[in-house]
Design a protein around this motif. Structure first.
Motif, PDB file in Angstrom:
ATOM      1  N   UNK A 192     103.710 105.117  27.330  1.00 46.67           N
ATOM      2  CA  UNK A 192     104.521 105.429  26.161  1.00 46.67           C
ATOM      3  C   UNK A 192     105.758 104.539  26.117  1.00 46.67           C
ATOM      4  N   UNK A 193     106.308 104.237  27.303  1.00 46.08           N
ATOM      5  CA  UNK A 193     107.528 103.440  27.326  1.00 46.08           C
ATOM      6  C   UNK A 193     107.304 102.061  26.724  1.00 46.08           C
ATOM      7  N   UNK A 194     106.154 101.465  27.059  1.00 45.71           N
ATOM      8  CA  UNK A 194     105.910 100.094  26.534  1.00 45.71           C
ATOM      9  C   UNK A 194     105.848 100.130  25.021  1.00 45.71           C
ATOM     10  N   UNK A 195     105.190 101.155  24.496  1.00 44.67           N
ATOM     11  CA  UNK A 195     105.048 101.249  23.029  1.00 44.67           C
ATOM     12  C   UNK A 195     106.426 101.362  22.390  1.00 44.67           C
ATOM     13  N   UNK A 196     107.323 102.106  23.058  1.00 48.99           N
ATOM     14  CA  UNK A 196     108.672 102.290  22.515  1.00 48.99           C
ATOM     15  C   UNK A 196     109.361 100.928  22.369  1.00 48.99           C
ATOM     16  N   UNK A 246     106.618 100.285   7.065  1.00 44.33           N
ATOM     17  CA  UNK A 246     106.287 101.695   7.290  1.00 44.33           C
ATOM     18  C   UNK A 246     104.781 101.908   7.231  1.00 44.33           C
ATOM     19  N   UNK A 247     104.162 101.289   6.215  1.00 48.93           N
ATOM     20  CA  UNK A 247     102.710 101.441   6.085  1.00 48.93           C
ATOM     21  C   UNK A 247     102.026 100.871   7.307  1.00 48.93           C
ATOM     22  N   UNK A 298     108.019  97.989  21.958  1.00 47.37           N
ATOM     23  CA  UNK A 298     107.431  97.200  20.860  1.00 47.37           C
ATOM     24  C   UNK A 298     107.997  97.682  19.530  1.00 47.37           C
ATOM     25  N   UNK A 299     108.087  99.013  19.376  1.00 41.78           N
ATOM     26  CA  UNK A 299     108.558  99.536  18.081  1.00 41.78           C
ATOM     27  C   UNK A 299     110.011  99.155  17.856  1.00 41.78           C
ATOM     28  N   UNK A 300     110.806  99.165  18.936  1.00 38.38           N
ATOM     29  CA  UNK A 300     112.213  98.780  18.753  1.00 38.38           C
ATOM     30  C   UNK A 300     112.303  97.332  18.302  1.00 38.38           C
ATOM     31  N   UNK A 301     111.520  96.431  18.938  1.00 41.24           N
ATOM     32  CA  UNK A 301     111.618  95.014  18.537  1.00 41.24           C
ATOM     33  C   UNK A 301     111.150  94.839  17.089  1.00 41.24           C
ATOM     34  N   UNK A 302     110.154  95.623  16.680  1.00 43.50           N
ATOM     35  CA  UNK A 302     109.721  95.508  15.271  1.00 43.50           C
ATOM     36  C   UNK A 302     110.877  95.892  14.358  1.00 43.50           C
ATOM     37  N   UNK A 303     111.615  96.954  14.766  1.00 43.84           N
ATOM     38  CA  UNK A 303     112.758  97.361  13.949  1.00 43.84           C
ATOM     39  C   UNK A 303     113.779  96.245  13.867  1.00 43.84           C
ATOM     40  N   UNK A 304     114.055  95.595  15.014  1.00 40.74           N
ATOM     41  CA  UNK A 304     115.058  94.516  14.996  1.00 40.74           C
ATOM     42  C   UNK A 304     114.559  93.369  14.128  1.00 40.74           C
ATOM     43  N   UNK A 305     113.245  93.071  14.250  1.00 38.66           N
ATOM     44  CA  UNK A 305     112.707  91.945  13.466  1.00 38.66           C
ATOM     45  C   UNK A 305     112.994  92.153  11.992  1.00 38.66           C
ATOM     46  N   UNK A 306     112.912  93.411  11.571  1.00 44.49           N
ATOM     47  CA  UNK A 306     113.083  93.670  10.134  1.00 44.49           C
ATOM     48  C   UNK A 306     114.443  93.203   9.664  1.00 44.49           C
ATOM     49  N   UNK A 307     115.459  93.357  10.537  1.00 42.97           N
ATOM     50  CA  UNK A 307     116.801  92.985  10.054  1.00 42.97           C
ATOM     51  C   UNK A 307     116.880  91.471   9.861  1.00 42.97           C
ATOM     52  N   UNK A 308     116.130  90.682  10.662  1.00 49.55           N
ATOM     53  CA  UNK A 308     116.213  89.222  10.468  1.00 49.55           C
ATOM     54  C   UNK A 308     115.396  88.823   9.244  1.00 49.55           C
ATOM     55  N   UNK A 309     114.108  89.235   9.270  1.00 48.01           N
ATOM     56  CA  UNK A 309     113.225  88.805   8.162  1.00 48.01           C
ATOM     57  C   UNK A 309     113.296  89.883   7.085  1.00 48.01           C
ATOM     58  N   UNK A 310     113.565  89.537   5.865  1.00 49.17           N
ATOM     59  CA  UNK A 310     113.741  90.518   4.781  1.00 49.17           C
ATOM     60  C   UNK A 310     112.374  91.044   4.340  1.00 49.17           C
TER      61      UNK A 310
END
Lengths: 127, 64
Positions: free
Chosen positions: A42-46, A67-68, A48-60
């Protein structure tokens, strides 16, 4: 990772012990192992999800599409989890039904993306 | 939530099968049936909370 492998091997040995007379306990052991392995990974998945969230702030990227995407990943995991457990014990008809409904729900969720693509194509063509 | 859960399930399984053998030998077949049923229900009660928690985590994480 080594812990997960060890847990898996021990559980398989124990589960095979019950294969002879008490079938239901081997089902329980394999179910408990699947849950346990998920808790360990579960920790590894967490991360990955955090980095996806950060990526969103760079790429619009539009938030709804990300979300989908997350929803699709979640649905895939749940479907795969339950379908493989059902298939593991010979009930392939039930697992096929679960997979079918999983695919349908993924298709249903990704409908807005399809509409967005068609709209952009329309905009290009109509200019 | 460690490997103890798996070992507990295995222990219950072994105990129930032993008790069943004893009861079958002594002729009380209906008791044997009840004990195996109770073993199944007991392990089910152990596993269900973990399964529910697992799906809750997935729902919260992927915003399903």
């Amino acid at each position: 990772m080594i812990k997960i492998a060890l847990v898996g091997i021990i559980a398989v040995i124990l589960s095979n012990f019950f294969k002879g007379n008490k079938e239901e306990y081997s089902i329980y052991i394999s179910l408990a192992t699947c849950i346990l392995v998920f808790y360990m990974g579960f920790g590894k998945l967490e991360i990955i999800l955090d980095t996806i969230g950060k990526l969103q702030s760079y790429i619009k990227i539009n938030h709804s599409y990300m979300n989908i995407l997350l929803k699709i990943i979640g649905i895939t995991y749940v479907t795969e989890f339950s379908a493989s457990i059902c298939k593991d014990f010979g009930y392939s008809s039930i697992s096929n039904q679960i997979e079918l409904v999983g695919k349908l729900s993924i298709l249903a969720i990704s409908m807005p993306v399809l509409l967005a693509v068609l709209e952009t194509i329309n905009n290009f063509l109509s200019i | 939530m460690t490997i103890l859960l798996i070992i507990k399930i295995a222990a219950v399984g072994i105990l129930i099968s032993i008790v069943n053998q004893i009861l079958k030998q002594s002729g009380k077949d209906d008791m044997a049936y009840f004990t195996s049923l109770s073993g199944i229900i007991l392990v089910l009660l152990w596993i269900l909370p973990y399964l529910a928690e697992l799906f809750e985590i997935i729902k919260k994480m992927f915003e399903l």
